[in-house]
Design a protein around this motif. Sequence first.
Motif, PDB file in Angstrom:
ATOM      1  N   ALA A   3      28.870 -59.267  61.769  1.00 18.70           N
ATOM      2  CA  ALA A   3      28.223 -57.953  61.839  1.00 18.70           C
ATOM      3  C   ALA A   3      26.702 -58.060  61.799  1.00 18.70           C
ATOM      4  N   GLY A   4      26.200 -59.279  61.778  1.00 16.38           N
ATOM      5  CA  GLY A   4      24.755 -59.477  61.811  1.00 16.38           C
ATOM      6  C   GLY A   4      24.095 -59.574  60.452  1.00 16.38           C
ATOM      7  N   ILE A   5      24.877 -59.680  59.399  1.00 13.76           N
ATOM      8  CA  ILE A   5      24.322 -59.783  58.050  1.00 13.76           C
ATOM      9  C   ILE A   5      23.828 -61.213  57.826  1.00 13.76           C
ATOM     10  N   ALA A   6      22.612 -61.357  57.358  1.00  8.15           N
ATOM     11  CA  ALA A   6      22.023 -62.675  57.125  1.00  8.15           C
ATOM     12  C   ALA A   6      22.752 -63.377  55.980  1.00  8.15           C
ATOM     13  N   ARG A   7      22.952 -64.653  56.141  1.00  9.48           N
ATOM     14  CA  ARG A   7      23.688 -65.430  55.148  1.00  9.48           C
ATOM     15  C   ARG A   7      23.004 -65.420  53.788  1.00  9.48           C
ATOM     16  N   ALA A  67      25.168 -53.245  56.546  1.00  8.73           N
ATOM     17  CA  ALA A  67      24.677 -54.262  57.480  1.00  8.73           C
ATOM     18  C   ALA A  67      23.190 -54.139  57.779  1.00  8.73           C
ATOM     19  N   ALA A  68      22.703 -52.932  57.993  1.00  9.00           N
ATOM     20  CA  ALA A  68      21.319 -52.747  58.432  1.00  9.00           C
ATOM     21  C   ALA A  68      20.315 -52.751  57.289  1.00  9.00           C
ATOM     22  N   SER A  69      20.778 -52.833  56.057  1.00  6.61           N
ATOM     23  CA  SER A  69      19.879 -52.829  54.903  1.00  6.61           C
ATOM     24  C   SER A  69      19.382 -54.245  54.632  1.00  6.61           C
ATOM     25  N   ASP A  70      18.564 -54.382  53.584  1.00  8.67           N
ATOM     26  CA  ASP A  70      18.123 -55.718  53.172  1.00  8.67           C
ATOM     27  C   ASP A  70      18.649 -56.067  51.782  1.00  8.67           C
ATOM     28  N   CYS A  71      19.613 -55.276  51.286  1.00  5.61           N
ATOM     29  CA  CYS A  71      20.117 -55.529  49.937  1.00  5.61           C
ATOM     30  C   CYS A  71      21.033 -56.752  49.922  1.00  5.61           C
ATOM     31  N   ALA A  72      21.093 -57.385  48.761  1.00  3.48           N
ATOM     32  CA  ALA A  72      22.034 -58.482  48.578  1.00  3.48           C
ATOM     33  C   ALA A  72      23.445 -57.919  48.495  1.00  3.48           C
ATOM     34  N   LEU A  73      24.435 -58.770  48.783  1.00  2.00           N
ATOM     35  CA  LEU A  73      25.829 -58.338  48.823  1.00  2.00           C
ATOM     36  C   LEU A  73      26.683 -59.335  48.056  1.00  2.00           C
ATOM     37  N   CYS A  74      27.361 -58.853  47.023  1.00  2.00           N
ATOM     38  CA  CYS A  74      28.273 -59.715  46.278  1.00  2.00           C
ATOM     39  C   CYS A  74      29.696 -59.413  46.717  1.00  2.00           C
TER      40      CYS A  74
END
Length: 278
Positions: A177-181, A132-139
């Motif tokens: 959880a606050g993860i950017a779309r 959540a707190a990182s800036d990595c992309a999530l698949c």
Amino acid sequence: MQPFLQCGRFGFELKAMPLVMGILNVTPDSFSDGGRYQALEFAISKAEEMAFEGADLIDIGGETTRPGAAPLPLDEELRRVMPALYALRGLGKPLSVDTYKTEVMREAIIAGADMINDVNGFRAPGAIEAVAASDCALCVMHMQSTPATMQQSPVYTDVVAEVIAFLRGRIDAMLAAGIARNRICVDPGFGFGKTTEHNYALLRATSRIESELGLPVLAGLSRKSMIGAVTGRPVGQRLAGSLAGALAAVAHGAKIVRVHDVAETVDALKVWQAAHLG
């Protein structure tokens, strides 16, 4: 659909030309190229080759998730993945780590991974919190059951609707959880708890998945059994079928294709783009 994908140190405009994700299996037992790039020097050479051929991202996987595969111990997955991740940091391409283990996610993010590609849809305890707190992309991928059992008579009432519902639920949990779309893309999970008919129904529904979820779709069908089922070809002879599958996915709206054969896919997409987009 979001026009941009934030990917660690990088960002992608999701227009026109789809992104090509090159597969780097640092495993002894992957279904297609297991053992070929297990040694670090060969993994580095393969990644450099894919970068030269035009890969937009490199996806590093330390554990095979082929049908029937048993889980890999955590320490062994870290031993395989982390040296490759550190060695490739200067490649100039976003590096994705293909894992469902929370501990591997944490270590990969510390090492600077630009994407976490989770076949389990970030369902493991602590997985969402780990990224959540990182800036990595999530698949976020859909899988019915587990790799060990997923191809034992998978059943759906409506495979497309059920996959969309699953992915929507995972996206909602991540957003909460606050993860950017704009960090999220989705994968319908071709071959992960699906029959051939399920896989092709999902392939035809790629544009619907993208439209209903409002997120870019990653299509990973390179050399898979869904290709063999139609062509009758063994794994090592599925290049033509895989290229056709990638083009079909893109024609239906996929924004990222995950492939073994980077140079051939890049060429096919260039011709597709010239023909369809001018």
